[in-house]
Each structure stands twice: as structure tokens, then as C-alpha cells.
Design a protein around this motif. Structure first.
Motif, PDB file in Angstrom:
ATOM      1  N   SER A   1       0.844  -1.192   0.000  1.00 57.62           N
ATOM      2  CA  SER A   1       0.000   0.000   0.000  1.00 57.62           C
ATOM      3  C   SER A   1       0.879   1.242   0.000  1.00 57.62           C
ATOM      4  CB  SER A   1      -0.924   0.008   1.222  1.00 57.62           C
ATOM      5  OG  SER A   1      -1.788  -1.111   1.204  1.00 57.62           O
TER       6      SER A   1
ATOM      7  N   THR B   1      -3.153   3.595  -2.040  1.00 53.08           N
ATOM      8  CA  THR B   1      -3.456   2.690  -3.156  1.00 53.08           C
ATOM      9  C   THR B   1      -2.753   1.354  -2.928  1.00 53.08           C
ATOM     10  OG1 THR B   1      -3.634   4.555  -4.678  1.00 53.08           O
ATOM     11  CG2 THR B   1      -3.386   2.369  -5.643  1.00 53.08           C
TER      12      THR B   1
ATOM     13  N   TYR C   1      -1.253  -2.167  -4.340  1.00 54.72           N
ATOM     14  CA  TYR C   1      -0.678  -2.763  -5.540  1.00 54.72           C
ATOM     15  C   TYR C   1      -0.362  -4.225  -5.251  1.00 54.72           C
ATOM     16  CZ  TYR C   1      -0.008   2.170  -6.711  1.00 54.72           C
ATOM     17  OH  TYR C   1      -0.207   3.505  -6.951  1.00 54.72           O
TER      18      TYR C   1
END
Length: 316
Positions: A137, A141, A143
Motif C-alpha cells: 500500500s 493505493t 498494488y
């Protein structure tokens, strides 16, 4: 998900045998380390290599990535390494007027965390989410890690000046801990004959694919473990928690990892079911780094205590 059949077992055996032979051609006389690395890979876990410099820890990880046709990234952990140096950072693009994520070296199939205990606890902890949840993170966001994903971390048990010991919670994320050890005299002479003149990895090519490894991982989960076998694993964990020589026993996660690796070993042995021998064969490598002996956190003492537990707990 497809059930595990004899044809699947035979195929996984073939893939593992080819990978093992290719890695052994690079690491002379280190079959136990190669075997454990492959078992860890097929179980979906991570490996901790604790040994002195120059015995082939990084070479083992690179060979593993090479034979499965995956990407390999190496991170040299140092005291000034930041979490963003590991997972990546968001950079503002002047042209698009938006932030773009620049992935760090952790986004690879095989990540070599070299001398992980030299980085600060803050940076070490940046690996936890990646190892536990296969994701990172950054700036809100999430990933996902590429699949398969495996961390091979190394640490030097001798030169401890300026290091930060891995906390128990982070060591528990590693499926197994092994020591490669010095090569035999014959193997070391062979290294002088061949490794001086060329890169041992230069002649190593992929013998399988990432998709095959991922499929094998999914299929291996279908290996049968009887109620008695599962009860035996729990009995081993309980014994470490109640041993007078152990200050901190094995966690429940240790049992999960032990059973997962035992399933891999069963398939490599041509079986679709786990036996107590599979569990016992892997218990020291999987459990010893998860316990804390009362007389000090010594790897050899921890291995000896786990060995005592194996001899003491009756097979069910």
C-alpha cells in the motif's frame, strides 16, 4: 479448482526434479538448501538464509528465479534504506499533472533481501505486508505483487555490529530458515576450477514457467491430510509452547506453514497424502526460527529443542 490426480502429481514431480537438477548444477553439494528453497516456493512461502558471507546465499536465490523463468530483484539492506526504497514511491508527473507510481524492487517474482537485519525496523516492517498479503500500500493505493512471489532474505549471524534483530513477528512470516554451510573440499575445488572463469548462472536457463509454478501451488493444496495428521501437527506446536527450555513457542501460523510444506514434500514423493515422516522431515527448518529458547536466541539451540520435541511427541 481441479482436484489433484496422479497425472498432476507426476507433472509436478517432473517440474521439481528438473528445477532441482538445474539449481544443483550451480550450487555444488547444497542439495538440502536447493530442496528446501523449492519446497518453500511451491508452498507459497518465504525463505530466510542465515549464514556467513560467500557461501552462495544470493546465488541460490538467483538460480531459483532463473529456473522458473521469473524476475529477480535484489535489495541491499542498509541502515539508511527507507521503506519507499523497497516498495516504491508516487512521483508527480509535470506533463500529465498527476501522480505516477514507480514500483520498488519488491515487485518481482523472487526478491533477494540481502542482509535484511542491517535495515531499521521501520524498513524491515515495510516487507511485512508484502510477505503476508502479497500486496503493498502506497499513498492509499494497494498494488498486488506479481505471482508467484517469494522473498529470500539473508542475514549474517556473525557480524552483528550495527544490525537490528528481526522481531519474532517478522521471523514468523518466513516459512523456513536454513543455513547453507561451507562446501565440501571436493565441491570447493570444483568451484575453483569452474566458477573463476565464468558465471555459473550463465549456463542456467528456465526449465519451467511461472504459470506452471502457480498452477502447482493451487493443486498441492488438495493433498490430503488426515485428522490424525493434523492433530499430530498441533501436538508438536503445543509441545513447543509447554517446553521448559522454550520461552516462546510456535505460533498457529507455524502449523499452517508446516502442513503446507509437508503437502509439497508428499507430492515430491509421489503421494497425494501427507505422512508423519513428511512433517518430521521439515519440522526443524520450519519451526526452529519461530521459537525463542530461554538460554538465548541461538539457532543451533533452537534446532536442538525442536529435535527434542519431535522425539518426545508420539506419532498419531
Amino acid at each position: 479448482m481441479t482436484a489433484l490426480g496422479n497425472d498432476h502429481i507426476t507433472h509436478i514431480q517432473s517440474v521439481a526434479q528438473k528445477s532441482r537438477a538445474a539449481m544443483n548444477s550451480v550450487l555444488d553439494g547444497k542439495d538440502h538448501a536447493v530442496r528446501t528453497a523449492l519446497i518453500t516456493l511451491f508452498s507459497g512461502g518465504h525463505l530466510l538464509l542465515e549464514d556467513v558471507p560467500g557461501v552462495g546465499k544470493t546465488l541460490l536465490a538467483k538460480a531459483l528465479g532463473r529456473v522458473v523463468g521469473g524476475s529477480v530483484r535484489r535489495v541491499q539492506f542498509t541502515p539508511d534504506l527507507l521503506p519507499s526504497d523497497v516498495v516504491g514511491v508516487s512521483i508527480f508527473n509535470q506533463e500529465t499533472r498527476s501522480f505516477e507510481f514507480r514500483a520498488g524492487p519488491v515487485f518481482a517474482n523472487v526478491v533477494i533481501a540481502d542482509e535484511i537485519n542491517r535495515a531499521s525496523p521501520k524498513t524491515q516492517s515495510a516487507m511485512l505486508e508484502c510477505m503476508a498479503e502479497n500486496q503493498a500500500s502506497v499513498d492509499g493505493t494497494t498494488y498486488r505483487m506479481p505471482q508467484p512471489f517469494m522473498v529470500v532474505a539473508t542475514q549474517n549471524p556473525v557480524d552483528m555490529e550495527g544490525t537490528y534483530s528481526l522481531p519474532e513477528a517478522q521471523r514468523d512470516r518466513f516459512t523456513a530458515r536454513i543455513s547453507i554451510g561451507y562446501p565440501s573440499s571436493a565441491a570447493e575445488i570444483d568451484m575453483l576450477d569452474h566458477h573463476v572463469e565464468y558465471d555459473p548462472l550463465a549456463q542456467t536457463s528456465a526449465v519451467t514457467t511461472l504459470d506452471e509454478v502457480t498452477q502447482a501451488r493451487d493443486l498441492i493444496r488438495h493433498v490430503q491430510a488426515s485428522p490424525e495428521l493434523r492433530a499430530y501437527v498441533v501436538s508438536l506446536l503445543d509441545a513447543t509452547r509447554n517446553d521448559p527450555g522454550i520461552a516462546l513457542g510456535s505460533s498457529p501460523r507455524a502449523g499452517v506453514q508446516l502442513l503446507r510444506t509437508a503437502k509439497v514434500l508428499a507430492v515430491l514423493g509421489g503421494r497425494g497424502y501427507v505422512t508423519p515422516d513428511d512433517v518430521q522431515s521439515l519440522a526443524v527448518d520450519v519451526l526452529s526460527h519461530r521459537i525463542v529458547p530461554r538460554e538465548g536466541d541461538d539457532p543451533q539451540l533452537a534446532a536442538s529443542l525442536v529435535g527434542d520435541v519431535l522425539r518426545r511427541v508420539p506419532v498419531r
